[in-house]
Design an enzyme around this catalytic site. Structure first.
Site, mmCIF file in Angstrom:
data_model
loop_
_atom_site.group_PDB
_atom_site.id
_atom_site.type_symbol
_atom_site.label_atom_id
_atom_site.label_comp_id
_atom_site.label_asym_id
_atom_site.label_seq_id
_atom_site.Cartn_x
_atom_site.Cartn_y
_atom_site.Cartn_z
ATOM 1 N N GLU A 186 -9.952 16.950 -46.134
ATOM 2 C CA GLU A 186 -8.712 17.856 -46.121
ATOM 3 C C GLU A 186 -8.686 18.667 -47.505
ATOM 4 O OE1 GLU A 186 -8.522 14.703 -45.084
ATOM 5 O OE2 GLU A 186 -7.704 14.522 -43.148
ATOM 6 N N PHE A 217 2.422 3.705 -39.068
ATOM 7 C CA PHE A 217 1.099 3.979 -39.354
ATOM 8 C C PHE A 217 0.849 5.370 -39.693
ATOM 9 C CE2 PHE A 217 -3.171 5.368 -37.593
ATOM 10 C CZ PHE A 217 -3.844 4.419 -38.644
ATOM 11 N N GLN A 218 0.065 5.621 -40.773
ATOM 12 C CA GLN A 218 -0.183 6.947 -41.488
ATOM 13 C C GLN A 218 1.098 7.530 -41.659
ATOM 14 O OE1 GLN A 218 -3.315 8.619 -39.109
ATOM 15 N NE2 GLN A 218 -4.942 7.999 -40.334
ATOM 16 N N LYS A 235 5.289 14.607 -34.491
ATOM 17 C CA LYS A 235 4.527 14.863 -33.297
ATOM 18 C C LYS A 235 5.235 15.079 -31.970
ATOM 19 C CE LYS A 235 0.718 12.481 -31.163
ATOM 20 N NZ LYS A 235 -0.207 10.928 -31.026
ATOM 21 N N MET A 258 -17.796 19.618 -70.437
ATOM 22 C CA MET A 258 -16.780 20.147 -71.287
ATOM 23 C C MET A 258 -15.975 19.000 -72.000
ATOM 24 S SD MET A 258 -15.103 22.634 -72.465
ATOM 25 C CE MET A 258 -15.015 24.414 -71.474
#
Lengths: 80, 553
Positions: B51, B113-114, B163, B464
């Site tokens: 993502e 969940f999630q 959803k 760096m």
């Protein structure tokens, strides 16, 4: 220095969360908070404390989409 | 008419009607209805492999065109993976719309969940964010989100859609186009601004990313043409001041040019044009342009006086404010002084060693690449060398993660830019540290047959950080050795990308030819000296005229 503000925000908890986050992140300590619902707005009276000039907070609050107005009743108002 | 559609269909419908043609994303459970509505829709979706890659591809798409970038992710980890790209877009004021799926409304707050409180998480890294609570609100929320992302000071806006809202039925109502908001900003300080300009003896234009956001390059160049004022640029502004402008001094700040930093320290008026006095620009703020008054032009009132007080300010769209500035011609004495510094401190590319000299390689690439090439970079030494040694004629041709400084930005941003501008060459310059942060996106290049060119400047170090360890941490090289990296050419080959490795200065010119002339994607893996540093460097806490250079360290 302590400052008292009245912030009118959309009456959603996330709007309050958002502006409280901005106040904390920009270095203004929350001293007092009073929230009143009215029509479509919450009127939030708050006292904050910071060494920073208050316009650094009000200018950020004024940018927030859910903030309708910011009124400063500071004991000592600082100009830009 | 009683036509209805699902919330998910409405999302796609509104995006299409708003003129969105490309989106980047990654599906998952809570956003499946939207992906279902996407199937067969006149909206091209580019699947990335993470993502964060989708977020940065959307950022690259937006920054290389000025259009809105759009990305999708699912709930929970999908959304958390997007966060870095939102923060990056926030810091660099990039118009980005992120749409995330959320667990069904009834499950919110149950640690489903999630499930992650994405709205809460978004507060610190978006310009604004919404969670849609009723399917009837969806159209208005999306319309508002797109408007907010692209108007005023642009930024990322997130819309979290549970959803069940995606699956809910909503009456189809013809969607209304946005009313254009006119800029009602007061220009009352214009007089004060013009007085400052009139009285200035040693003015400098300090140009920032706002010029690109306002699409005001023409107005900027017209202002510079009539004042002949020397100009310095922030990292994000590079390309805004055309390289042929006689008094263009390049980037200022920590790794800025000596001429730019010295000129700013000496100026008596700093005309800040869409910039924000970032700490990487100012060095020690109290000593930054200490003799100067500030005239600040910005669309965001909160930037004025945030870091440095302004004697006057114009809070307006730069496209409107710049033409109203009545700057008179800058004195010849000041112009000549600045020109002399520009000549005295010009970059040199006659490097004595046999190894590949990164500044030479990048300068050669800059001279040989086609016009309108987009160069993306990651973060670190190579990023500063790109800023110093490559020339750009528009800020949309130089995509660099400025405010956030996000490693892993370059490859996905290049993917977004290549999709947005298929006719133009897109090159990503990366380091051996940064490239590994989103290396999975090589699969996206292959999936879409994108001709993205990749240059890896490989010093087998987190360069760096290593440089700072050498200079400021007594040479204690803690966790910066990356000599166990894979063979990058072999790695790219697995994804069908040809390329070559070079190790000697004598190979650079031919390798650049190979890269630039390749039809498809190409990887140039350039091994450079691990001890090479970026100069000049303004040490932390120092003023910008106290820079250290290769010869003064």
């Amino acid at each position: 220095m302590k400052h008292q503000l009245t912030v009118a925000v959309k009456n959603q908890s996330v709007a309050v969360e958002r502006f409280l986050r901005v106040a904390r992140h920009r270095g203004f300590r929350l001293m007092q908070l009073q929230l009143e619902g009215q029509d479509e707005l919450f009127h939030v009276k708050m006292t904050v404390d910071s060494d920073k000039p208050i316009y650094l907070l009000t200018s950020q609050l004024n940018k927030l989409v859910d903030v309708h107005s910011v009124d400063l009743h500071t004991l000592q108002q600082q100009a830009i | 008419m009683s036509k209805t559609m699902t919330g998910a269909q409405m999302v796609i419908d509104i995006l299409v009607k708003q003129g969105v043609t490309d989106v980047f994303g990654y599906p998952g459970g809570a956003i499946m209805p939207i992906y279902d509505a996407l199937y067969g829709a006149p909206l091209k979706h580019y699947l990335t492999r993470h993502e964060q890659g989708a977020g940065f591809a959307a950022v690259g798409y937006a920054r290389s065109t000025g259009k809105l970038g759009v990305c999708f992710a699912t709930s929970g980890p999908g959304a958390t993976n997007l966060v870095t790209s939102l923060a990056d877009a926030m810091m660099d004021s990039v118009p980005l719309l992120a749409i995330t799926g959320q667990v069904p409304t009834a499950a919110i707050g149950s640690d489903a969940f999630q499930e992650v409180d994405v709205l809460g998480m978004s507060l610190s890294c978006t310009k604004h964010s919404f969670m849609v609570e009723r399917v009837e609100d969806l159209a208005e929320v999306l319309q508002q989100a797109m408007h907010l992302a692209t108007s005023g000071r642009p930024g990322p806006v997130l819309v979290d859609i549970p959803k069940d809202i995606q699956q809910g039925q909503v009456p189809y109502t013809p969607w209304l186009a946005d009313a254009q908001e006119c800029d009602s900003t007061s220009m009352q300080e214009l007089k004060a601004a013009n007085t400052l300009l009139k009285n200035a003896k040693r003015p400098i234009a300090y140009v920032g990313g706002g010029v690109q956001s306002a699409d005001a390059q023409d107005e900027l160049m017209a202002f510079l043409a009539r004042t002949q004022m020397p100009a310095v640029s922030t990292l994000k502004a590079l390309g805004s001041v055309l390289p042929e402008y006689e008094y263009e001094l390049g980037m200022l700040g920590m790794h800025g040019t000596k001429a730019a930093n010295l000129a700013v320290q000496e100026c008596d008026l700093l005309v800040c044009i869409g910039a924000r006095f970032d700490d990487r620009v100012t060095g020690n703020l109290a000593k930054f342009a200490a003799k100067a008054q500030v005239l600040h032009l910005d669309i965001d009132a909160a930037e004025v006086g945030k870091r440095k007080p302004a004697a006057a300010s114009l809070i307006a769209d730069l496209k409107m404010s710049l033409p109203q500035l009545e700057g008179s011609l800058t004195t010849e004495e000041w112009r000549e002084h600045v020109s002399q510094m520009k000549r005295d401190y010009a970059w040199r590319y006659d490097y004595p060693g046999e190894k590949v000299f990164a500044p030479y390689l990048l300068n050669k690439l800059s001279r040989d690449m086609p016009k309108q090439t987009v160069v993306c970079c990651d973060v670190g030494q190579h990023q500063m060398w790109v800023a110093q040694h490559m020339k750009f004629d528009h800020p949309s041709n130089h995509l660099s993660s400025g405010g956030a400084g996000t490693m892993g930005f370059g490859l996905p941003a290049a993917i977004g830019a290549q999709i947005a501008r298929p006719q133009d060459t897109v090159i990503t310059v990366s380091g051996d540290g940064s490239i590994m942060m989103n290396i999975q996106e090589l699969a996206t290049i292959r999936r879409n047959n994108l001709p993205v060119k990749i240059v890896i400047l490989d010093n087998q170090r987190l360069g760096m950080v290593r440089q700072w360890q050498e200079l400021f941490f007594a040479g204690r090289y803690s966790e910066t050795n990356l000599s166990d990296n894979p063979d990058f050419v072999q790695l790219a080959a697995v994804f069908g990308i040809p390329g070559q490795t070079i190790t000697h200065a004598s190979e650079v010119d031919e390798a650049i030819d190979n890269l630039v002339s390749s039809e498809g994607p190409y990887i140039l893996h350039a091994c450079i000296d691990d001890k090479e540093n970026v100069w000049p460097l303004v040490p932390p806490g120092a003023a910008n005229d106290e820079m250290i250079t290769e010869n003064t360290q």
